[in-house]
Design a protein around this motif. Structure first.
Motif, PDB file in Angstrom:
ATOM      1  N   PHE A  96     -70.842 -14.314 115.580  1.00 30.69           N
ATOM      2  CA  PHE A  96     -69.733 -15.257 115.433  1.00 30.69           C
ATOM      3  C   PHE A  96     -69.471 -15.976 116.750  1.00 30.69           C
ATOM      4  CE2 PHE A  96     -66.910 -13.514 111.720  1.00 30.69           C
ATOM      5  CZ  PHE A  96     -67.968 -13.691 110.833  1.00 30.69           C
ATOM      6  N   ALA A  97     -69.122 -17.259 116.661  1.00 30.69           N
ATOM      7  CA  ALA A  97     -68.649 -18.018 117.823  1.00 30.69           C
ATOM      8  C   ALA A  97     -67.242 -17.519 118.173  1.00 30.69           C
ATOM      9  CB  ALA A  97     -68.627 -19.510 117.492  1.00 30.69           C
ATOM     10  N   PRO A  98     -66.749 -17.817 119.374  1.00 30.36           N
ATOM     11  CA  PRO A  98     -65.431 -17.311 119.784  1.00 30.36           C
ATOM     12  C   PRO A  98     -64.291 -17.621 118.811  1.00 30.36           C
ATOM     13  CG  PRO A  98     -66.579 -18.222 121.665  1.00 30.36           C
ATOM     14  CD  PRO A  98     -67.423 -18.537 120.454  1.00 30.36           C
ATOM     15  N   ASP A  99     -64.352 -18.733 118.111  1.00 34.59           N
ATOM     16  CA  ASP A  99     -63.262 -19.101 117.196  1.00 34.59           C
ATOM     17  C   ASP A  99     -63.500 -18.629 115.758  1.00 34.59           C
ATOM     18  OD1 ASP A  99     -65.418 -20.896 116.913  1.00 34.59           O
ATOM     19  OD2 ASP A  99     -64.110 -22.462 116.118  1.00 34.59           O
ATOM     20  N   GLU A 100     -64.597 -17.941 115.497  1.00 34.10           N
ATOM     21  CA  GLU A 100     -64.897 -17.473 114.145  1.00 34.10           C
ATOM     22  C   GLU A 100     -64.457 -16.028 113.974  1.00 34.10           C
ATOM     23  OE1 GLU A 100     -68.822 -20.111 113.052  1.00 34.10           O
ATOM     24  OE2 GLU A 100     -69.124 -18.305 114.261  1.00 34.10           O
ATOM     25  N   LYS A 101     -63.749 -15.779 112.874  1.00 38.30           N
ATOM     26  CA  LYS A 101     -63.269 -14.420 112.608  1.00 38.30           C
ATOM     27  C   LYS A 101     -62.932 -14.296 111.134  1.00 38.30           C
ATOM     28  CE  LYS A 101     -58.787 -15.892 114.143  1.00 38.30           C
ATOM     29  NZ  LYS A 101     -58.377 -16.478 115.362  1.00 38.30           N
ATOM     30  N   THR A 102     -62.946 -13.052 110.666  1.00 40.94           N
ATOM     31  CA  THR A 102     -62.508 -12.715 109.320  1.00 40.94           C
ATOM     32  C   THR A 102     -61.549 -11.538 109.469  1.00 40.94           C
ATOM     33  OG1 THR A 102     -64.426 -11.267 109.006  1.00 40.94           O
ATOM     34  CG2 THR A 102     -64.632 -13.534 108.199  1.00 40.94           C
ATOM     35  N   GLN A 103     -61.030 -11.047 108.359  1.00 40.94           N
ATOM     36  CA  GLN A 103     -60.127  -9.889 108.405  1.00 40.94           C
ATOM     37  C   GLN A 103     -60.608  -8.805 107.460  1.00 40.94           C
ATOM     38  OE1 GLN A 103     -56.058 -10.974 107.572  1.00 40.94           O
ATOM     39  NE2 GLN A 103     -55.727 -11.682 109.657  1.00 40.94           N
ATOM     40  N   VAL A 104     -60.458  -7.588 107.917  1.00 40.21           N
ATOM     41  CA  VAL A 104     -60.735  -6.417 107.094  1.00 40.21           C
ATOM     42  C   VAL A 104     -59.449  -5.609 107.016  1.00 40.21           C
ATOM     43  CG1 VAL A 104     -62.021  -4.253 106.908  1.00 40.21           C
ATOM     44  CG2 VAL A 104     -63.181  -6.336 107.720  1.00 40.21           C
ATOM     45  N   GLU A 105     -58.953  -5.423 105.800  1.00 41.55           N
ATOM     46  CA  GLU A 105     -57.758  -4.613 105.576  1.00 41.55           C
ATOM     47  C   GLU A 105     -58.169  -3.368 104.800  1.00 41.55           C
ATOM     48  OE1 GLU A 105     -53.175  -4.915 103.945  1.00 41.55           O
ATOM     49  OE2 GLU A 105     -54.599  -6.478 103.362  1.00 41.55           O
ATOM     50  N   VAL A 106     -57.717  -2.214 105.273  1.00 40.89           N
ATOM     51  CA  VAL A 106     -57.998  -0.952 104.606  1.00 40.89           C
ATOM     52  C   VAL A 106     -56.663  -0.322 104.252  1.00 40.89           C
ATOM     53  CG1 VAL A 106     -59.248   1.225 104.714  1.00 40.89           C
ATOM     54  CG2 VAL A 106     -60.031  -0.709 106.101  1.00 40.89           C
ATOM     55  N   ARG A 107     -56.485  -0.023 102.953  1.00 45.85           N
ATOM     56  CA  ARG A 107     -55.254   0.594 102.479  1.00 45.85           C
ATOM     57  C   ARG A 107     -55.571   1.991 101.946  1.00 45.85           C
ATOM     58  NH1 ARG A 107     -55.407  -4.396 100.529  1.00 45.85           N
ATOM     59  NH2 ARG A 107     -55.682  -3.779  98.362  1.00 45.85           N
ATOM     60  N   PHE A 108     -54.664   2.906 102.172  1.00 50.27           N
ATOM     61  CA  PHE A 108     -54.804   4.294 101.758  1.00 50.27           C
ATOM     62  C   PHE A 108     -53.625   4.620 100.848  1.00 50.27           C
ATOM     63  CE2 PHE A 108     -56.748   3.594 105.818  1.00 50.27           C
ATOM     64  CZ  PHE A 108     -57.925   4.307 105.795  1.00 50.27           C
ATOM     65  N   GLU A 109     -53.925   5.108  99.642  1.00 46.62           N
ATOM     66  CA  GLU A 109     -52.880   5.392  98.658  1.00 46.62           C
ATOM     67  C   GLU A 109     -53.115   6.777  98.058  1.00 46.62           C
ATOM     68  OE1 GLU A 109     -51.310   3.599  94.389  1.00 46.62           O
ATOM     69  OE2 GLU A 109     -52.971   2.634  95.427  1.00 46.62           O
ATOM     70  N   ALA A 110     -52.079   7.608  98.084  1.00 47.56           N
ATOM     71  CA  ALA A 110     -52.188   8.954  97.510  1.00 47.56           C
ATOM     72  C   ALA A 110     -52.419   8.864  96.007  1.00 47.56           C
ATOM     73  CB  ALA A 110     -50.928   9.750  97.803  1.00 47.56           C
ATOM     74  N   THR A 111     -53.298   9.724  95.514  1.00 54.30           N
ATOM     75  CA  THR A 111     -53.576   9.842  94.086  1.00 54.30           C
ATOM     76  C   THR A 111     -53.520  11.324  93.727  1.00 54.30           C
ATOM     77  OG1 THR A 111     -55.962  10.150  94.298  1.00 54.30           O
ATOM     78  CG2 THR A 111     -55.162   7.866  94.213  1.00 54.30           C
ATOM     79  N   PRO A 112     -53.479  11.662  92.455  1.00 51.35           N
ATOM     80  CA  PRO A 112     -53.465  13.085  92.080  1.00 51.35           C
ATOM     81  C   PRO A 112     -54.677  13.867  92.589  1.00 51.35           C
ATOM     82  CG  PRO A 112     -52.816  11.737  90.213  1.00 51.35           C
ATOM     83  CD  PRO A 112     -53.280  10.787  91.285  1.00 51.35           C
ATOM     84  N   SER A 113     -55.811  13.183  92.777  1.00 50.75           N
ATOM     85  CA  SER A 113     -57.026  13.879  93.209  1.00 50.75           C
ATOM     86  C   SER A 113     -57.332  13.707  94.697  1.00 50.75           C
ATOM     87  CB  SER A 113     -58.218  13.395  92.385  1.00 50.75           C
ATOM     88  OG  SER A 113     -58.420  12.009  92.587  1.00 50.75           O
ATOM     89  N   GLY A 114     -56.462  13.027  95.447  1.00 46.09           N
ATOM     90  CA  GLY A 114     -56.721  12.817  96.873  1.00 46.09           C
ATOM     91  C   GLY A 114     -56.138  11.509  97.365  1.00 46.09           C
ATOM     92  N   THR A 115     -57.012  10.622  97.827  1.00 46.59           N
ATOM     93  CA  THR A 115     -56.568   9.341  98.379  1.00 46.59           C
ATOM     94  C   THR A 115     -57.508   8.230  97.940  1.00 46.59           C
ATOM     95  OG1 THR A 115     -55.693  10.451 100.342  1.00 46.59           O
ATOM     96  CG2 THR A 115     -56.073   8.088 100.524  1.00 46.59           C
ATOM     97  N   ARG A 116     -56.921   7.142  97.454  1.00 52.43           N
ATOM     98  CA  ARG A 116     -57.701   5.945  97.141  1.00 52.43           C
ATOM     99  C   ARG A 116     -57.784   5.124  98.429  1.00 52.43           C
ATOM    100  NH1 ARG A 116     -54.781   3.826  93.441  1.00 52.43           N
ATOM    101  NH2 ARG A 116     -55.888   4.842  91.759  1.00 52.43           N
ATOM    102  N   VAL A 117     -59.001   4.774  98.811  1.00 49.19           N
ATOM    103  CA  VAL A 117     -59.246   3.924  99.977  1.00 49.19           C
ATOM    104  C   VAL A 117     -59.734   2.584  99.453  1.00 49.19           C
ATOM    105  CG1 VAL A 117     -60.531   3.655 102.137  1.00 49.19           C
ATOM    106  CG2 VAL A 117     -59.905   5.961 101.337  1.00 49.19           C
ATOM    107  N   THR A 118     -58.958   1.533  99.721  1.00 55.27           N
ATOM    108  CA  THR A 118     -59.304   0.196  99.262  1.00 55.27           C
ATOM    109  C   THR A 118     -59.544  -0.684 100.479  1.00 55.27           C
ATOM    110  OG1 THR A 118     -57.878   0.478  97.329  1.00 55.27           O
ATOM    111  CG2 THR A 118     -58.538  -1.782  97.877  1.00 55.27           C
TER     112      THR A 118
END
Length: 161
Positions: A96-118
């Protein structure tokens, strides 16, 4: 205006509590993140991938070069550090050039069997169509490529846990 093919979203469920899932994702990153040229700048050379655990911190890849020197690449900058539920990164491919960027969002949500990672990787509409990061792919074909990349990494996370 609706932008098509700007983002990819993948998810997995891991069999650990919410706080532990966040901790493994951010503190044990080097242990579960796949190695090789598809997943790391260092390729197969020895190296470490680690977070600086705070807002404003970095996701760093440190590795030994062919000449024996240590090189550090900033893969991302932490925009939001919200344990145990959310992590937001400004993501920068190595080409990427200095002005190029994207975003990565990671969410963690409790579920009955553990954690959903989105994981959602967005902002690709701002990256020009002929950019090398696109591997000569556009639209759905490109998003499928990115989805496959993140899908493999979240599978590696699930298998590690």
């Amino acid at each position: 205006m609706t932008v098509l093919h700007d983002k990819v979203m993948v998810e997995t469920t891991v069999a650990v509590p919410l706080a532990r899932a966040f901790e493994i994702f951010t503190r044990e990153t080097d242990l579960w993140w796949r190695r090789g040229p598809r997943f790391r700048v260092a390729g197969r050379r020895p190296g470490v991938l680690e977070f600086e655990p705070r807002q404003g911190g970095k996701l760093l890849e440190k590795f030994e070069t062919a000449s024996g020197n240590t090189k550090t690449i900033v893969v991302g900058t932490v925009l939001a550090w919200e344990p145990p539920s959310r992590l937001l990164l400004e993501w920068r491919n190595v080409n990427f050039a200095p002005d190029e960027k994207t975003q990565v969002e990671v969410r963690f949500e409790a579920t009955p069997s553990g954690t959903r990672v989105t994981l959602e990787h967005r902002g690709w509409a701002a990256i020009r169509p002929d950019h090398p990061a696109r591997h000569e792919k556009q639209g759905r074909e490109f998003i499928a490529l990115i989805g496959g990349y993140w899908g493999e990494l979240l599978t590696a996370l699930r298998l590690y846990i």
